[in-house]
Design a protein around this motif. Sequence first.
Motif, PDB file in Angstrom:
ATOM      1  N   LEU A 374       0.631  -0.988  -0.328  1.00  0.00           N
ATOM      2  CA  LEU A 374       0.100   0.043   0.003  1.00  0.00           C
ATOM      3  C   LEU A 374       0.916   1.074  -0.208  1.00  0.00           C
ATOM      4  N   VAL A 375       1.886   1.284   0.473  1.00  0.00           N
ATOM      5  CA  VAL A 375       3.077   2.325   0.587  1.00  0.00           C
ATOM      6  C   VAL A 375       4.064   2.206  -0.487  1.00  0.00           C
ATOM      7  N   GLY A 376       3.847   1.394  -1.640  1.00  0.00           N
ATOM      8  CA  GLY A 376       4.831   1.172  -2.556  1.00  0.00           C
ATOM      9  C   GLY A 376       5.790   0.348  -2.252  1.00  0.00           C
ATOM     10  N   LEU A 377       5.913  -0.463  -1.558  1.00  0.00           N
ATOM     11  CA  LEU A 377       7.080  -1.196  -0.943  1.00  0.00           C
ATOM     12  C   LEU A 377       6.660  -2.922  -1.535  1.00  0.00           C
ATOM     13  N   ASP A 378       7.612  -3.462  -2.136  1.00  0.00           N
ATOM     14  CA  ASP A 378       7.166  -4.800  -2.645  1.00  0.00           C
ATOM     15  C   ASP A 378       8.353  -5.839  -1.763  1.00  0.00           C
ATOM     16  N   LEU A 379       7.769  -6.324  -0.769  1.00  0.00           N
ATOM     17  CA  LEU A 379       8.608  -7.345  -0.223  1.00  0.00           C
ATOM     18  C   LEU A 379       8.787  -8.686  -0.717  1.00  0.00           C
ATOM     19  N   HIS A 380       8.373  -8.785  -1.944  1.00  0.00           N
ATOM     20  CA  HIS A 380       8.705 -10.021  -2.712  1.00  0.00           C
ATOM     21  C   HIS A 380       9.996  -9.807  -3.312  1.00  0.00           C
ATOM     22  N   ARG A 381      10.404  -8.738  -3.442  1.00  0.00           N
ATOM     23  CA  ARG A 381      11.926  -8.505  -4.164  1.00  0.00           C
ATOM     24  C   ARG A 381      12.976  -8.104  -3.233  1.00  0.00           C
ATOM     25  N   PRO A 382      14.123  -8.363  -3.451  1.00  0.00           N
ATOM     26  CA  PRO A 382      15.266  -7.828  -2.492  1.00  0.00           C
ATOM     27  C   PRO A 382      15.299  -6.375  -2.365  1.00  0.00           C
ATOM     28  N   HIS A 383      15.934  -6.226  -0.943  1.00  0.00           N
ATOM     29  CA  HIS A 383      16.034  -4.549  -0.751  1.00  0.00           C
ATOM     30  C   HIS A 383      17.406  -4.627   0.068  1.00  0.00           C
ATOM     31  N   VAL A 384      17.911  -3.291   0.133  1.00  0.00           N
ATOM     32  CA  VAL A 384      19.047  -2.895   1.077  1.00  0.00           C
ATOM     33  C   VAL A 384      18.430  -2.235   2.272  1.00  0.00           C
ATOM     34  N   VAL A 385      18.845  -2.578   3.379  1.00  0.00           N
ATOM     35  CA  VAL A 385      18.468  -1.987   4.736  1.00  0.00           C
ATOM     36  C   VAL A 385      19.671  -0.862   5.267  1.00  0.00           C
ATOM     37  N   LEU A 386      19.436  -0.023   5.293  1.00  0.00           N
ATOM     38  CA  LEU A 386      20.533   0.958   5.808  1.00  0.00           C
ATOM     39  C   LEU A 386      20.214   1.479   7.005  1.00  0.00           C
ATOM     40  N   VAL A 387      21.112   1.717   7.776  1.00  0.00           N
ATOM     41  CA  VAL A 387      21.002   2.496   9.232  1.00  0.00           C
ATOM     42  C   VAL A 387      21.943   3.530   9.526  1.00  0.00           C
ATOM     43  N   ALA A 388      21.507   4.629   9.453  1.00  0.00           N
ATOM     44  CA  ALA A 388      22.292   5.849   9.656  1.00  0.00           C
ATOM     45  C   ALA A 388      22.338   6.480  11.139  1.00  0.00           C
ATOM     46  N   ARG A 389      23.505   7.126  11.641  1.00  0.00           N
ATOM     47  CA  ARG A 389      23.497   7.077  12.707  1.00  0.00           C
ATOM     48  C   ARG A 389      24.325   8.739  13.021  1.00  0.00           C
ATOM     49  N   ALA A 390      24.072   9.720  13.711  1.00  0.00           N
ATOM     50  CA  ALA A 390      24.809  10.741  14.019  1.00  0.00           C
ATOM     51  C   ALA A 390      25.306  10.826  15.437  1.00  0.00           C
ATOM     52  N   GLU A 391      26.303  11.106  16.173  1.00  0.00           N
ATOM     53  CA  GLU A 391      26.552  11.218  17.564  1.00  0.00           C
ATOM     54  C   GLU A 391      26.106  12.489  18.145  1.00  0.00           C
ATOM     55  N   ASP A 392      25.781  13.482  17.245  1.00  0.00           N
ATOM     56  CA  ASP A 392      25.415  14.642  18.016  1.00  0.00           C
ATOM     57  C   ASP A 392      23.634  14.466  17.904  1.00  0.00           C
ATOM     58  N   THR A 393      23.214  14.304  18.981  1.00  0.00           N
ATOM     59  CA  THR A 393      21.583  13.970  19.212  1.00  0.00           C
ATOM     60  C   THR A 393      20.797  15.224  18.478  1.00  0.00           C
ATOM     61  N   GLY A 394      21.369  16.299  18.714  1.00  0.00           N
ATOM     62  CA  GLY A 394      20.453  17.344  18.282  1.00  0.00           C
ATOM     63  C   GLY A 394      20.415  17.326  16.846  1.00  0.00           C
ATOM     64  N   ARG A 395      20.880  16.575  16.130  1.00  0.00           N
ATOM     65  CA  ARG A 395      20.751  16.652  14.368  1.00  0.00           C
ATOM     66  C   ARG A 395      19.936  15.280  14.023  1.00  0.00           C
ATOM     67  N   ARG A 396      19.522  14.348  14.849  1.00  0.00           N
ATOM     68  CA  ARG A 396      19.021  13.406  14.652  1.00  0.00           C
ATOM     69  C   ARG A 396      17.593  13.607  13.992  1.00  0.00           C
ATOM     70  N   ARG A 397      16.884  14.512  14.442  1.00  0.00           N
ATOM     71  CA  ARG A 397      15.427  14.608  13.876  1.00  0.00           C
ATOM     72  C   ARG A 397      15.605  15.329  12.528  1.00  0.00           C
ATOM     73  N   ARG A 398      16.630  16.033  12.380  1.00  0.00           N
ATOM     74  CA  ARG A 398      17.041  16.290  10.858  1.00  0.00           C
ATOM     75  C   ARG A 398      17.334  15.466   9.834  1.00  0.00           C
ATOM     76  N   ILE A 399      18.113  14.341  10.415  1.00  0.00           N
ATOM     77  CA  ILE A 399      18.627  13.315   9.543  1.00  0.00           C
ATOM     78  C   ILE A 399      17.705  12.227   9.383  1.00  0.00           C
ATOM     79  N   ALA A 400      16.664  12.156  10.278  1.00  0.00           N
ATOM     80  CA  ALA A 400      15.517  11.346  10.023  1.00  0.00           C
ATOM     81  C   ALA A 400      14.463  11.994   8.716  1.00  0.00           C
ATOM     82  N   ASP A 401      14.617  13.143   8.897  1.00  0.00           N
ATOM     83  CA  ASP A 401      13.609  13.941   7.839  1.00  0.00           C
ATOM     84  C   ASP A 401      14.608  13.754   6.399  1.00  0.00           C
TER      85      ASP A 401
END
Length: 605
Positions: A374-401
Amino acid sequence: MTTTRGDGALLRLLCEEADEDALRASGAEDSLVGDALELRARLAAHRSREAALAALYETAGDLASLRALQDVLQAIVRRARTLVGTDVAYLLLYDQEQGDTYVHVTEGITTEAFKTGRLAVGTGLGGLVAETAQPYHTADYPNDERFAHSDYVDSVIGAEGLVAIQGVPLKFGDQVYGVLFAANRRVRPFSPDEVELLISLANHAALAIENATLFEEVRKAATVHERLTAVALDGGGPAELARALAEVLRGSVSVLDAEGRSLADAGVDPPQPAEFVRELATARARRASATRGAACATPVIAADEHLGTLLFVRGGLDASDVHALERAAQAVALMLLHERSVTAAEQRLRGELLDELLGAPHRDPEGLTRRAALVGLDLHRPHVVLVARAEDTGRRRRIADLAGAYAVRRGGIAWEAGGDAVVVLPVAQDPDPAPGAEVGTGPGEAARRLAGALGAGASGAVTVGAESAAPGAAGVAGAHRDAARCVDALVALDRVGEGACRDDLGIHGLLIGRADRGELDRFVRRTIGPLLDHDASRGSDLTGTALAYFTCDGSLTRTAAELYVHVNTLYQRIDRISALLGPQWRHGDQALQVHLALKTHRTSG
């Protein structure tokens, strides 16, 4: 009329508010004593009515001044307790969702169970008042059989020690909002005047609640009206608005977002933001249109937030054009806010889906697959999963956006989990891939791309770990775990700001991805256990010294410089490590084992 000595004493005793026995012992005639007692009662009733009227006047003033509803109700309950002269007063409100009443405001109540109590309609005196919308009182609640008792209500009232209770309904028209109570911890009747006073205060409380309800309804109606107006005025998105402006004003226009990126262009020769940097900066700083020659930059503002800019160019630009652009900027602001709310709702749906994919992929895999579609993601196909992290907690909301926008452009989804931004992107396997899909790209390259994009957008280092996910919900969850471990390893290896997958980490990738954690811990303890124990007991860092030694290729001079210590201090530390691990720790196969154990200890946290 002659005044006797007894009469004078009677007057003095009246002024001193003496009791009836003292008045009758004054020596005055019985008829005069009776008149004095009646006068005193009338004066007391008059003072009581004055106080009640003053309280009602103050309550009406509270309503007229539009104080917060909670403050008004608290003031009403406080006045009820004071004017009726009871030990406590409290207010029950009706809960429409649960169909019962609950204690909302108290004055003089001491037990926590009472303050948080709930009462079914029809149960107890309060339930009876709420059900019948009629006032009731009892001078001795525990022994009054006129209403239905319950063990719960009796225990709560008993714990508070209440005996005499008067309850009146909070009623406005046919609507009953709750019950106002005044109560004592001893047997006590309630006079008609006291009941009328409570009813008046309760009516004020009901009026306050009614006003608050009406204000909330007006607010919601205004919100709906604004949204409907926005739809009618927008007639589409930024592209349609840009075209309309270009046609009406006979010029060229660009609609820019808050970062100065073009959302839509229209006209013969749309203006380029790079050519009007000064005007754009001036418009944003002054929060007003900035013009230069044939160009006008008009800020798009909502409240105190800068949402974007309208950049317009046309020969013969005049004040009417600037005014038209400023009116258009208001429409753009409403449109962008509407789009933001829609985008936020879609992101929440994607986030909820991703939370379940990562946390409970085996609970309902078929349902997750349908919801993902429904959100355009076809789980029948392969994907790449990425995890992004910033040590500065003040930038985490910006990075998530930023990660969310990055994922949407590539047909994926993103959300924040545990302080990290998690991105799931489809990997194209066919000659006609989805727009933005990571065509022919491995997880390592995808991680490096994302680290670069987020680092540039967030103005700081962002570390990204990635892993390929097999088709299916469980594949996404497993890849997320490995990607998160990859980020941990990158940070531990002082590679903050880089992007990598498990295969990019060499031996460390093998360890974090495939080895059993218990076996790794036993290997570390077996190899450098004495070193770890020494550091733990002495507060030293011989482990760090040994790791720095290997990092500097065994050069004592470089190691001392790396650790900011004198070379003689380093010699002492090396000797201590040799005493703990044996003299061969720097040579041959044992050096390899020690170095690997040190790295494993660090990457595993």
